[in-house]
Design a protein around this motif. Structure first.
Motif, mmCIF file in Angstrom:
data_model
loop_
_atom_site.group_PDB
_atom_site.id
_atom_site.type_symbol
_atom_site.label_atom_id
_atom_site.label_comp_id
_atom_site.label_asym_id
_atom_site.label_seq_id
_atom_site.Cartn_x
_atom_site.Cartn_y
_atom_site.Cartn_z
ATOM 1 N N UNK A 177 1.061 -1.214 0.133
ATOM 2 C CA UNK A 177 0.163 0.008 0.035
ATOM 3 C C UNK A 177 0.884 1.362 0.261
ATOM 4 N N UNK A 178 2.281 1.293 0.205
ATOM 5 C CA UNK A 178 3.096 2.175 0.692
ATOM 6 C C UNK A 178 4.176 2.073 0.782
ATOM 7 N N UNK A 179 4.337 3.044 2.510
ATOM 8 C CA UNK A 179 5.767 3.193 2.697
ATOM 9 C C UNK A 179 6.075 4.178 2.920
ATOM 10 N N UNK A 180 6.075 5.136 4.196
ATOM 11 C CA UNK A 180 5.858 6.630 4.107
ATOM 12 C C UNK A 180 8.051 7.032 4.227
ATOM 13 N N UNK A 181 8.750 5.801 4.369
ATOM 14 C CA UNK A 181 9.954 5.840 3.523
ATOM 15 C C UNK A 181 11.152 6.314 4.940
ATOM 16 N N UNK A 182 9.859 6.289 6.253
ATOM 17 C CA UNK A 182 10.453 7.211 7.364
ATOM 18 C C UNK A 182 10.396 6.303 8.590
ATOM 19 N N UNK A 183 10.625 6.716 10.171
ATOM 20 C CA UNK A 183 10.482 6.040 10.830
ATOM 21 C C UNK A 183 9.234 7.128 11.871
ATOM 22 N N UNK A 184 8.418 6.047 12.539
ATOM 23 C CA UNK A 184 7.742 7.365 13.462
ATOM 24 C C UNK A 184 8.325 6.502 14.509
ATOM 25 N N UNK A 185 7.323 7.745 15.721
ATOM 26 C CA UNK A 185 7.642 7.315 17.585
ATOM 27 C C UNK A 185 6.030 7.616 17.156
ATOM 28 N N UNK A 186 5.614 6.354 18.486
ATOM 29 C CA UNK A 186 3.913 6.014 18.367
ATOM 30 C C UNK A 186 4.277 6.593 20.333
ATOM 31 N N UNK A 187 2.825 7.108 20.795
ATOM 32 C CA UNK A 187 2.948 6.472 21.626
ATOM 33 C C UNK A 187 2.089 5.400 22.526
ATOM 34 N N UNK A 188 2.185 4.660 23.157
ATOM 35 C CA UNK A 188 1.387 3.786 23.506
ATOM 36 C C UNK A 188 0.239 3.691 23.254
ATOM 37 N N UNK A 189 -0.427 4.465 23.586
ATOM 38 C CA UNK A 189 -2.135 4.185 23.570
ATOM 39 C C UNK A 189 -2.897 4.873 21.835
#
Length: 744
Positions: free
Chosen positions: A303-315
């Motif tokens: 479907x894609x791939x945003x070519x990056x990385x992400x920090x999520x909170x646990x919620x």
């Protein structure tokens, strides 16, 4: 103008990468050693004929033994790193199936092994390996195809992602494709072995994602100190948090999507002027920063791939996203895989969290690199620290905090070509790994570069470089070698008749007295492309073209023109006289051929072109015999004039890594040589070694590349640049060697 990621508490996206100055620091990771994993193959498997790979990697509790999965050879490999600067082969263990992931608890290695008969009949087991005896002591059936395995920090829990991956050739790879995957949880005894081997807890992950909810495909798992398991459902673009003790789902949320600007999107291009909208992140690897935050590498899939990385909170909130930062950094460091620009770019796939140093390490599969960031904490954006070059296809990342080591397993393996799968070791020290060249203009915008194939320094001190046919457009770079790292400050696309020139394979560059530069383009008879000397004005427009005499051109192979030098009046009497040998002429051009003509074994032609008349003369230069046990060939790849009148040549074999045996600078003299016309047999000139490049290329403890391709002189310094083949299944680092010329 480049904008910096701003520290925000919630939904933030970094628009562009941090400038290179952010990487200027006293401490960082520096390479110690590189281990080619074919050394772990047993005697009955010929290394030069067997594909072997280090993929997912872990270490023993004391950090002295590395354990990695070798999927193609169906083995578990071991590397002794008691001395991390001298890793040693410690053998391998054959497994009845394909190992996909491994983790260690106490003295046990826990290995996910895929034994599937087909996509629709998946199966696998958890292998329990005693590290002291290096033997498989137990198997726990998993009921499906395992992908990722992770042990909890306290060694009491093991999570296994059962992917049951889809068949990409079926229905265009679209989901659903049952059977569905799930999560399997094992309790671990004090010795690290599963205590519930026959009664593992299976966690149903169906009905959660908005994409193919009935067919979850768990990709990667990680466990935090509270015993919570983070699971990425890559193809479903979803993340699930599971309580490891009870198996209950604590939270689940979509990984979401991003919009990207200023990235390359045209296949083969280094121009960052593209935009992509609403890209599903489709995260691969995941790692817990702490009990409240996790990081994903958003490789993408169908479907894609945003070519990056992400920090999520646990919620499930996005605390920070790298935006186009990794794409910009790959361009800036000459590591951008232009052949993937229309797909997933640099392709972030791996994540490792080094909590003791507060580091986030992101593996870029197609850029053959790792981006190192420092965690800024819950309310701050991470800070880019360092760019690390790795082996090809970095798959497994591992921090060994107790030894201040970082390890990268690179999976791509080519037994025939010699570029092998490797494990690279780095150590946190009061210095950082070398970055030799970056590309940024004066405003800080990234300039993509790669496949550097020619170099020259004009009389005014301006340095120019060219790249070869790795890119569809012919590119002329301006380089400032006085900075550390050296900096490409501008790029000019070569034009003809108002349009970008096509069909050129630039291999050399030299100053042009009228302004601009001379270029050589390597021909290829199989493609109908001629070897040419091309005059380009200061605006990058082609104004002159010269081809070889027919009697020479018809004997050319695809290994043609490889370098060009402008000769001055002190180069030699022979090179600066007319064909009759009577009238001195300056402005002649010396063009070196890479390999022999079809009927001239043992030497390569050196052509002398008078651009005023179009007249060619020739000598030949003796080539060394191949020295590598792998055979191969030896050729010339560059030429430049020395101040004492000699000509310096780059002579190299076509071998890489441990097979490389000949990379050197040699010199020739045209004194007393009598160049001849195309129809005559040329005199063969002998060479003298100036500098052996092998020790210099090996000094950074990485893979020795096969292509030192560009060379120029500034004062008493000889500059040599390596060609990274446009990051096409190759080492992405472009090395710049600055060498002091020995006295003649």
């Amino acid at each position: 103008m480049r904008r910096l990621p701003r520290p925000l508490i919630s939904m933030t996206i970094a628009t562009l990468a941090l400038p290179l100055g952010a990487a200027a620091q006293a401490q960082g990771l520096t390479p110690l050693a590189t281990f080619e994993v074919h050394h772990n193959l047993p005697q009955e498997l010929a290394p030069d004929e067997t594909v072997t790979a280090a993929e997912i990697i872990t270490a023993s509790a004391d950090g002295n033994l590395l354990i990695y999965t070798d999927s193609p050879a169906q083995r578990l490999g071991f590397i002794d790193i008691t001395d991390p600067s001298n890793p040693g082969a410690a053998g391998s263990l054959a497994l009845d199936g394909e190992p996909t992931s491994v983790s260690v608890a106490a003295g046990i290695a826990l290995v996910g092994v895929n034994t599937s008969n087909s996509y629709t009949d998946p199966s696998g087991f958890l292998g329990v390996v005693d590290l002291e005896s290096r033997k498989l002591i137990a198997q726990c059936e998993l009921g499906g195809q395992p992908d990722s395995v992770a042990a909890s920090p306290d060694g009491t829990l093991l999570a296994v992602a059962i992917e049951n991956e889809r068949n990409e050739d079926h229905n265009d790879g679209k989901l659903p494709q049952l059977p569905a995957g799930d999560l399997v949880l094992f309790d671990l005894a004090a010795d690290g072995s599963p205590s519930n081997c026959d009664a593992a807890r299976h966690v149903d992950l169906t009905g959660l994602a908005s994409v193919a909810a009935d067919d979850p495909e768990p990709e990667f798992v990680d466990i935090n100190s509270a015993g919570q398991v983070a699971v990425t459902l890559q193809e479903n673009n979803h993340i699930v948090i599971v309580d490891g003790t009870s198996g209950s789902i604590v939270n689940d949320f979509s990984a979401g999507s991003v919009d990207l600007e200023q990235i390359p999107t045209e296949q083969g291009s280094l121009t960052a002027n593209g935009q992509l909208s609403d890209l599903a992140r489709e995260p691969d690897a995941v790692g817990w920063l702490d009990e409240q935050r996790l990081v994903t590498a958003n490789e993408g899939d169908y479907l894609g791939g945003s070519r990056g990385f992400t920090i999520f909170t646990a919620d499930g909130q996005v605390a920070w996203d790298s935006g186009n930062a990794l794409e910009q950094l790959a361009l800036e460091h000459g590591a951008y895989p232009a052949g993937r620009a229309g797909k997933k770019g640099a392709e972030p796939e791996g994540i490792e969290i080094w909590k003791e140093r507060g580091l986030i390490l992101v593996g870029l599969e197609r850029a053959a690199s790792v981006a190192v960031y420092r965690d800024g904490g819950a309310n701050q954006a991470p800070e880019f620290l360092q760019w690390l070059f790795t082996g090809v296809g970095p798959e497994g990342l591992l921090a060994i905090p107790q030894r201040d080591l970082f390890v990268v397993a690179a999976e791509e393996d080519d037994p025939e070509g010699g570029l092998r799968s490797t494990v690279s070791l780095y150590q946190w020290q009061d210095q950082t790994a070398s970055v030799d060249i970056t590309g940024t203009d004066d405003s800080g915008e990234a300039i993509g570069f790669g496949a550097i194939s020619g170099l020259t320094i004009a009389t005014d001190g301006t340095a120019y470089a060219v790249s070869d046919s790795a890119y569809p457009e012919a590119r002329l770079y301006q380089l400032d070698p006085s900075t550390t790292p050296a900096r490409i400050t501008s790029v000019t696309v070569i034009h003809e008749d108002g349009a970008a020139a096509e069909g050129l394979d630039l291999e050399g560059v030299a100053p042009r007295a009228e302004g601009g530069v001379w270029l050589v383009s390597e021909g290829n008879p199989e493609q109908g492309r001629a070897n040419e000397v091309i005059g380009v004005d200061s605006d990058g427009n082609i104004v002159e073209r010269f081809t070889l005499p027919v009697s020479i051109a018809e004997r050319m192979t695809r290994f043609g023109f490889e370098g060009i030098a402008a000769l001055s009046s002190n180069t030699s009497k022979a090179s600066n006289t007319s064909q009759e040998g009577s009238t001195p002429q300056t402005g002649r051009l010396a063009v070196i051929f890479q390999r022999p003509l079809t009927d001239e074994a043992g030497s390569a032609r050196l052509g002398l072109l008078d651009p005023n008349s179009g007249e060619w003369q020739f000598v030949a230069v003796a080539l060394s015999e191949p020295r590598s046990d792998a055979g191969g060939w030896v050729g010339f790849s560059e030429i430049t004039a020395l101040e004492d009148g000699r000509l310096a040549l780059l002579e190299r074999d076509n071998q890489v890594g441990e097979r490389a045996t000949l990379k050197r600078v040699v010199s020739i003299s045209l004194d007393d040589a009598t160049p001849v016309s195309a129809e005559q047999a040329p005199p063969v000139l002998s060479t003298s070694e100036v500098i052996d490049l092998l020790p210099v290329l090996a000094a950074d403890h990485g893979v020795i590349v096969d292509k030192p391709e560009a060379m120029a002189i500034t004062g008493n310094q000889l500059l040599v640049i390596t060609d990274n083949d446009g990051v096409d299944d190759s080492i992405s680092r472009t090395q710049l060697l600055s060498l002091t010329l020995p006295d003649a």
